[in-house]
Write a protein that holds these residues in place. Sequence first.
Motif, mmCIF file in Angstrom:
data_model
loop_
_atom_site.group_PDB
_atom_site.id
_atom_site.type_symbol
_atom_site.label_atom_id
_atom_site.label_comp_id
_atom_site.label_asym_id
_atom_site.label_seq_id
_atom_site.Cartn_x
_atom_site.Cartn_y
_atom_site.Cartn_z
ATOM 1 N N GLY A 1 6.474 6.285 11.827
ATOM 2 C CA GLY A 1 6.706 6.018 10.437
ATOM 3 C C GLY A 1 6.228 4.760 10.257
ATOM 4 O O GLY A 1 7.193 4.063 9.450
ATOM 5 N N VAL A 2 5.135 4.405 10.532
ATOM 6 C CA VAL A 2 4.654 3.051 10.150
ATOM 7 C C VAL A 2 4.242 2.917 8.601
ATOM 8 O O VAL A 2 3.541 3.803 8.126
ATOM 9 C CB VAL A 2 3.330 2.743 10.926
ATOM 10 C CG1 VAL A 2 2.564 1.502 10.573
ATOM 11 C CG2 VAL A 2 3.386 2.823 12.354
ATOM 12 N N VAL A 3 4.790 1.907 8.048
ATOM 13 C CA VAL A 3 4.753 1.428 6.794
ATOM 14 C C VAL A 3 4.471 -0.010 6.573
ATOM 15 O O VAL A 3 5.014 -0.938 7.247
ATOM 16 C CB VAL A 3 5.655 1.741 5.727
ATOM 17 C CG1 VAL A 3 5.396 1.315 4.425
ATOM 18 C CG2 VAL A 3 6.144 2.977 5.815
ATOM 19 N N ILE A 4 3.006 -0.150 5.979
ATOM 20 C CA ILE A 4 2.701 -1.538 6.227
ATOM 21 C C ILE A 4 2.245 -1.943 4.473
ATOM 22 O O ILE A 4 1.346 -1.073 3.802
ATOM 23 C CB ILE A 4 1.239 -2.150 6.729
ATOM 24 C CG1 ILE A 4 1.659 -1.757 8.100
ATOM 25 C CG2 ILE A 4 0.900 -3.502 6.489
ATOM 26 C CD1 ILE A 4 0.383 -1.985 9.041
ATOM 27 N N GLU A 5 3.230 -2.857 3.718
ATOM 28 C CA GLU A 5 2.846 -3.016 2.521
ATOM 29 C C GLU A 5 2.524 -4.341 2.159
ATOM 30 O O GLU A 5 2.944 -5.353 2.615
ATOM 31 C CB GLU A 5 4.173 -2.596 1.683
ATOM 32 C CG GLU A 5 4.479 -1.431 1.981
ATOM 33 C CD GLU A 5 6.117 -1.032 1.122
ATOM 34 O OE1 GLU A 5 6.892 -2.028 1.043
ATOM 35 O OE2 GLU A 5 6.330 0.061 0.808
ATOM 36 N N GLY B 1 -1.966 -3.332 -1.710
ATOM 37 C CA GLY B 1 -2.071 -2.000 -1.378
ATOM 38 C C GLY B 1 -1.073 -1.527 -0.132
ATOM 39 O O GLY B 1 -0.287 -2.746 0.221
ATOM 40 N N ASN B 2 -1.284 -0.519 0.496
ATOM 41 C CA ASN B 2 -0.387 -0.120 1.813
ATOM 42 C C ASN B 2 -1.179 0.623 2.597
ATOM 43 O O ASN B 2 -1.941 1.386 2.195
ATOM 44 C CB ASN B 2 1.069 0.132 1.191
ATOM 45 C CG ASN B 2 0.777 1.369 0.110
ATOM 46 O OD1 ASN B 2 0.234 2.613 0.607
ATOM 47 N ND2 ASN B 2 1.701 1.678 -0.753
ATOM 48 N N LEU B 3 -0.458 0.911 3.740
ATOM 49 C CA LEU B 3 -1.044 1.880 4.666
ATOM 50 C C LEU B 3 0.233 2.581 5.390
ATOM 51 O O LEU B 3 1.181 1.929 5.812
ATOM 52 C CB LEU B 3 -1.433 0.830 5.644
ATOM 53 C CG LEU B 3 -2.347 1.730 7.107
ATOM 54 C CD1 LEU B 3 -3.352 2.739 6.806
ATOM 55 C CD2 LEU B 3 -3.001 0.618 7.920
ATOM 56 N N VAL C 1 -3.370 9.527 8.096
ATOM 57 C CA VAL C 1 -3.310 7.992 7.702
ATOM 58 C C VAL C 1 -3.420 8.117 6.120
ATOM 59 O O VAL C 1 -4.206 8.631 5.685
ATOM 60 C CB VAL C 1 -4.144 6.956 8.263
ATOM 61 C CG1 VAL C 1 -3.835 5.635 7.885
ATOM 62 C CG2 VAL C 1 -3.932 7.176 9.873
ATOM 63 N N SER C 2 -2.446 7.241 5.465
ATOM 64 C CA SER C 2 -2.891 7.355 4.104
ATOM 65 C C SER C 2 -2.895 5.848 3.407
ATOM 66 O O SER C 2 -2.121 5.054 3.948
ATOM 67 C CB SER C 2 -1.691 8.093 3.284
ATOM 68 O OG SER C 2 -0.521 7.570 3.480
ATOM 69 N N LEU C 3 -3.775 5.297 2.867
ATOM 70 C CA LEU C 3 -4.068 4.153 2.235
ATOM 71 C C LEU C 3 -3.893 4.315 0.889
ATOM 72 O O LEU C 3 -4.437 5.114 -0.053
ATOM 73 C CB LEU C 3 -5.436 3.655 2.587
ATOM 74 C CG LEU C 3 -5.914 3.474 4.092
ATOM 75 C CD1 LEU C 3 -7.190 3.531 4.214
ATOM 76 C CD2 LEU C 3 -5.068 2.307 4.600
ATOM 77 N N ARG C 4 -3.292 3.005 0.160
ATOM 78 C CA ARG C 4 -3.520 2.994 -1.344
ATOM 79 C C ARG C 4 -4.055 1.615 -1.511
ATOM 80 O O ARG C 4 -3.279 0.615 -1.091
ATOM 81 C CB ARG C 4 -2.026 3.132 -1.847
ATOM 82 C CG ARG C 4 -2.220 2.668 -3.483
ATOM 83 C CD ARG C 4 -0.973 2.914 -4.074
ATOM 84 N NE ARG C 4 -1.367 4.008 -4.916
ATOM 85 C CZ ARG C 4 -0.423 4.671 -5.525
ATOM 86 N NH1 ARG C 4 0.608 3.998 -6.154
ATOM 87 N NH2 ARG C 4 -0.861 5.995 -6.135
ATOM 88 N N ILE C 5 -5.052 1.485 -2.118
ATOM 89 C CA ILE C 5 -5.899 0.030 -2.369
ATOM 90 C C ILE C 5 -5.781 -0.128 -3.836
ATOM 91 O O ILE C 5 -6.420 0.685 -4.684
ATOM 92 C CB ILE C 5 -7.151 -0.013 -1.930
ATOM 93 C CG1 ILE C 5 -7.006 0.236 -0.241
ATOM 94 C CG2 ILE C 5 -7.861 -1.261 -1.955
ATOM 95 C CD1 ILE C 5 -8.354 0.310 0.399
ATOM 96 N N LEU C 6 -5.316 -1.276 -4.429
ATOM 97 C CA LEU C 6 -5.067 -1.438 -5.933
ATOM 98 C C LEU C 6 -6.103 -2.450 -6.180
ATOM 99 O O LEU C 6 -6.524 -3.397 -5.568
ATOM 100 C CB LEU C 6 -3.710 -2.185 -6.083
ATOM 101 C CG LEU C 6 -2.579 -1.265 -5.893
ATOM 102 C CD1 LEU C 6 -1.197 -2.171 -6.103
ATOM 103 C CD2 LEU C 6 -2.371 0.013 -6.606
ATOM 104 N N PRO C 7 -6.672 -2.233 -7.427
ATOM 105 C CA PRO C 7 -7.870 -3.150 -7.923
ATOM 106 C C PRO C 7 -7.085 -4.515 -8.176
ATOM 107 O O PRO C 7 -5.752 -4.755 -7.990
ATOM 108 C CB PRO C 7 -8.136 -2.478 -9.204
ATOM 109 C CG PRO C 7 -7.172 -1.631 -9.869
ATOM 110 C CD PRO C 7 -6.438 -1.207 -8.450
ATOM 111 N N LYS C 8 -7.995 -5.715 -8.205
ATOM 112 C CA LYS C 8 -7.252 -7.111 -8.203
ATOM 113 C C LYS C 8 -6.703 -7.029 -9.513
ATOM 114 O O LYS C 8 -5.778 -7.954 -9.481
ATOM 115 C CB LYS C 8 -8.501 -8.073 -8.336
ATOM 116 C CG LYS C 8 -8.955 -8.498 -6.894
ATOM 117 C CD LYS C 8 -10.065 -9.582 -6.880
ATOM 118 C CE LYS C 8 -10.249 -10.411 -5.795
ATOM 119 N NZ LYS C 8 -11.179 -11.620 -5.794
#
Length: 164
Positions: free
Chosen positions: A119-123, A127-129, A152-159
């Motif tokens: 259950g790894v969550v890196i915020e 963004g997050n992984l 694996v899911s990633l969310r990358i936000l714009p600057k």
Amino acid sequence: MRPAATSLLILCLAATGPALAKSTDRSQPMDIDADRTDALMGDDAVSTLEGNVKIRQGSLEVDADRAEVHRRGGEIDRIVLTGSPARLRQVSDTGEPMDARARQVVYTLTSDVMVLTGGVVIEQPRGNLRGETIKYDLATGRLDGGGDGQRVSLRILPKTAPAN
């Protein structure tokens, strides 16, 4: 907590380098609390802290149910944090917060690799992984996720986007 166990854990965490704490954190005092400890100071031994383990040093905050410090040949070889979840929080040198959670975190000093499982969550603000297994090479900064049959899911936000 026995002084021998405290000294061993301080030495162990101070050696973990910039991945767990921003660069100025290493010069700060470290505070460690746990419900219980079982420590051996031998060259090849495992020292254990259990129950509501809390480690604080500067911006570094670690919370776990259990922490094991493995020594081999008199040197710290591996650190294992377990929890429901184990949690690592820090502020980077650029001021960005990071929050990582997993059921287990294994840091092997000889390879400078940290493996987070369960259950790894890196915020982070940008963004997050998420995944079941994430391998982090502290020397290169490379993250390697998946390969364990789980996605694996990633969310990358714009600057320019506000952090949620």
